[in-house]
Scaffold this motif. Structure first.
Motif, short mmCIF file in Angstrom:
data_model
loop_
_atom_site.label_atom_id
_atom_site.label_comp_id
_atom_site.label_asym_id
_atom_site.label_seq_id
_atom_site.Cartn_x
_atom_site.Cartn_y
_atom_site.Cartn_z
N GLN A 157 0.64 -0.93 0.17
CA GLN A 157 0.26 0.18 -0.24
C GLN A 157 0.81 0.83 -0.19
O GLN A 157 2.20 1.53 0.01
CB GLN A 157 -1.24 0.08 1.20
CG GLN A 157 -0.24 0.16 2.59
CD GLN A 157 -1.20 0.88 3.99
OE1 GLN A 157 -2.24 -0.80 3.64
NE2 GLN A 157 -0.58 0.23 4.77
N ASN A 200 1.09 5.43 2.04
CA ASN A 200 0.44 6.19 2.93
C ASN A 200 1.62 7.26 2.12
O ASN A 200 2.72 7.00 3.27
CB ASN A 200 0.72 4.65 3.96
CG ASN A 200 -0.38 5.57 4.64
OD1 ASN A 200 -1.30 7.05 4.52
ND2 ASN A 200 0.04 5.15 6.30
N THR A 201 0.53 8.25 2.24
CA THR A 201 1.44 9.63 2.70
C THR A 201 2.25 9.34 1.74
O THR A 201 3.31 9.86 1.86
CB THR A 201 1.71 10.34 3.67
OG1 THR A 201 2.22 8.90 4.28
CG2 THR A 201 0.05 10.45 4.78
N GLY A 202 2.69 8.69 0.43
CA GLY A 202 3.71 8.90 -0.65
C GLY A 202 4.58 7.86 -0.42
O GLY A 202 5.59 7.72 -1.28
N ASN A 203 4.40 7.29 0.78
CA ASN A 203 5.59 5.83 0.91
C ASN A 203 4.79 4.30 1.20
O ASN A 203 3.81 3.78 1.49
CB ASN A 203 6.34 5.80 2.27
CG ASN A 203 6.52 7.11 2.58
OD1 ASN A 203 7.69 7.63 1.72
ND2 ASN A 203 6.21 7.43 3.53
N SER A 232 4.63 0.29 1.86
CA SER A 232 4.64 -0.08 2.40
C SER A 232 3.77 -1.61 3.34
O SER A 232 2.88 -1.44 1.85
CB SER A 232 4.54 0.92 4.31
OG SER A 232 3.20 1.25 3.99
#
Length: 102
Positions: free
Chosen positions: A22, A24-27, A29
């Motif tokens: 996924q 999540n805020t551009g990262n 993970s």
């Protein structure tokens, strides 16, 4: 009944799909640590019976095909079987494909 309603969640202008992780805020993970064989996306909620059929090995192509909008093959060349979209592979792990009931 259906499991996990999609009510109120409308996707528009999507230009990428990530299978097994996924963003999540551009990262990137939360990487999946299992095997993935037949991912698919439907435009409708699936019933408990349809989800059970998938778990038993039925092909996503046989489950509510009128609502199936994305079904990539993860065997050899990675391509969407439904609309012929090209996909880019970033992983390198290869595992035996499970039995699928066509």
């Amino acid at each position: 009944g259906s499991i996990g309603t999609a009510a109120g969640r409308t996707l528009t202008n999507q230009d990428r799909v990530m299978i097994g992780a996924q963003i999540n805020t551009g990262n990137v993970s939360a990487f999946w640590d299992g095997d993935i064989a037949e991912p698919a996306i439907w435009s409708a909620d699936l019933s408990s019976a349809e989800i059970t059929a998938l778990a038993k090995g039925f092909s996503p192509a046989k489950i509510r095909p009128q609502s199936l909008v994305f079904h990539p093959s993860l065997v050899r060349d990675v391509a969407d079987l439904r609309r012929g979209l090209s996909l880019t592979t970033t992983g390198t792990t290869v595992v035996p494909h499970p039995r699928i009931i066509a």
